[in-house]
Design a protein around this motif. Sequence first.
Motif, PDB file in Angstrom:
ATOM      1  N   GLN A  76      48.335 -46.729  -7.697  1.00  0.00           N
ATOM      2  CA  GLN A  76      48.826 -45.783  -6.703  1.00  0.00           C
ATOM      3  C   GLN A  76      48.356 -44.367  -7.000  1.00  0.00           C
ATOM      4  O   GLN A  76      47.996 -43.627  -6.084  1.00  0.00           O
ATOM      5  CB  GLN A  76      50.356 -45.809  -6.652  1.00  0.00           C
ATOM      6  CG  GLN A  76      50.949 -47.124  -6.200  1.00  0.00           C
ATOM      7  CD  GLN A  76      52.464 -47.092  -6.241  1.00  0.00           C
ATOM      8  OE1 GLN A  76      53.069 -46.255  -6.891  1.00  0.00           O
ATOM      9  NE2 GLN A  76      53.085 -48.010  -5.517  1.00  0.00           N
ATOM     10  N   GLN A 152      44.048 -45.851  11.217  1.00  0.00           N
ATOM     11  CA  GLN A 152      44.572 -44.481  11.228  1.00  0.00           C
ATOM     12  C   GLN A 152      43.705 -43.529  10.418  1.00  0.00           C
ATOM     13  O   GLN A 152      43.796 -42.317  10.564  1.00  0.00           O
ATOM     14  CB  GLN A 152      46.012 -44.448  10.684  1.00  0.00           C
ATOM     15  CG  GLN A 152      46.159 -44.723   9.195  1.00  0.00           C
ATOM     16  CD  GLN A 152      46.311 -46.199   8.868  1.00  0.00           C
ATOM     17  OE1 GLN A 152      45.955 -47.044   9.688  1.00  0.00           O
ATOM     18  NE2 GLN A 152      46.854 -46.508   7.708  1.00  0.00           N
ATOM     19  N   ASP A 225      46.844 -32.867   2.889  1.00  0.00           N
ATOM     20  CA  ASP A 225      47.686 -33.968   3.360  1.00  0.00           C
ATOM     21  C   ASP A 225      47.116 -34.661   4.591  1.00  0.00           C
ATOM     22  O   ASP A 225      47.193 -35.890   4.711  1.00  0.00           O
ATOM     23  CB  ASP A 225      49.092 -33.445   3.662  1.00  0.00           C
ATOM     24  CG  ASP A 225      50.087 -34.552   3.937  1.00  0.00           C
ATOM     25  OD1 ASP A 225      50.065 -35.559   3.201  1.00  0.00           O
ATOM     26  OD2 ASP A 225      50.898 -34.410   4.871  1.00  0.00           O
ATOM     27  N   ALA A 229      46.659 -38.519   3.308  1.00  0.00           N
ATOM     28  CA  ALA A 229      47.654 -39.491   3.771  1.00  0.00           C
ATOM     29  C   ALA A 229      47.045 -40.622   4.607  1.00  0.00           C
ATOM     30  O   ALA A 229      47.322 -41.804   4.342  1.00  0.00           O
ATOM     31  CB  ALA A 229      48.760 -38.769   4.549  1.00  0.00           C
ATOM     32  N   GLY A 233      46.803 -44.912   3.916  1.00  0.00           N
ATOM     33  CA  GLY A 233      47.570 -45.763   4.805  1.00  0.00           C
ATOM     34  C   GLY A 233      48.935 -45.214   5.157  1.00  0.00           C
ATOM     35  O   GLY A 233      49.823 -45.965   5.557  1.00  0.00           O
ATOM     36  N   LYS A 234      49.103 -43.909   5.036  1.00  0.00           N
ATOM     37  CA  LYS A 234      50.383 -43.266   5.343  1.00  0.00           C
ATOM     38  C   LYS A 234      50.191 -42.236   6.447  1.00  0.00           C
ATOM     39  O   LYS A 234      49.070 -41.818   6.745  1.00  0.00           O
ATOM     40  CB  LYS A 234      50.956 -42.586   4.101  1.00  0.00           C
ATOM     41  CG  LYS A 234      51.165 -43.521   2.906  1.00  0.00           C
ATOM     42  CD  LYS A 234      51.650 -42.742   1.701  1.00  0.00           C
ATOM     43  CE  LYS A 234      51.827 -43.643   0.490  1.00  0.00           C
ATOM     44  NZ  LYS A 234      52.250 -42.887  -0.696  1.00  0.00           N
ATOM     45  N   ALA A 235      51.283 -41.805   7.024  1.00  0.00           N
ATOM     46  CA  ALA A 235      51.237 -40.714   7.998  1.00  0.00           C
ATOM     47  C   ALA A 235      51.389 -39.396   7.268  1.00  0.00           C
ATOM     48  O   ALA A 235      52.154 -39.304   6.294  1.00  0.00           O
ATOM     49  CB  ALA A 235      52.363 -40.873   9.024  1.00  0.00           C
TER      50      ALA A 235
END
Length: 270
Positions: A76, A152, A225, A229, A233-235
């Motif tokens: 991570q 995304q 960010d 992000a 794979g995050k918003a």
Amino acid sequence: MNEDWPAPESRSAAARADLVEGVSKFWMWSAMAMQDIRMRYRGSLLGPFWLTISMVIMVAAIGLIYARMFKMELEQYLPFLTIGLVIWSFVSTVITEGCQTFLSAQNVITQVRMPFSVHAWRIVYRNVIVMAHNVVIIPLVMIAFSVPVGWQAIIILPALVLLAINGLWVSILLGMISARYRDVPPIVASFVGVIFFVTPIFWPPEAVGAWMDVLPFNPLFAAVDVVRAPLLGKAPMAYSWPVLLAVTVVGCLGTFALFTKFRARIAYWI
């Protein structure tokens, strides 16, 4: 016979023409940026890939130590750290080198007539080239740790365009201020060094607990960010895009106003 002389060009029109002509001279500032890279690494076997090697060493050194400090798994933490450092390197270098936009081009400005904005585009494009060398690390790390990338991630394209636009106005603004006040470059360099430690580049946003929601109001974190992000794979955090867009608009308008007023004095300041 009386002849009417053409009205002198307004300062705003001259500034606007400078910016438009600067964009149109892509061939010029791209060639100047490439020449800067060649001269910087003249005689070097690996050229700008030394920066890539330095980035790999930094990621490995920081990653192995701080992953344990923050009690995060390497799977991570290393992708998080790698993307953050690559984007931060671009943003911070544009800011510090932006102070030299006109000072480093003193001989050209005083001898050759060309748009002042050419020198700002030169700074931005040169750092885009350097970032492109560092970006090769990101897919290697993500493949090594099996980080899935979804659709995304496509949103990073407009994010990178915004970073380049911000780099342009920052280079013009800091270039003008530094040309007038020579104490500004070391002050900016010190400020950027401090901001690095208070921005979630190598430490996770969750580390500040309840203050995490305040982090996007730091424009430099917002810039990182909106790229990091989506790749993870995050918003992005709720206010990252609004803050970055607001800084872009305010920065462009404010810099254009100052460029309009002081453009004619740049050659005399340097």
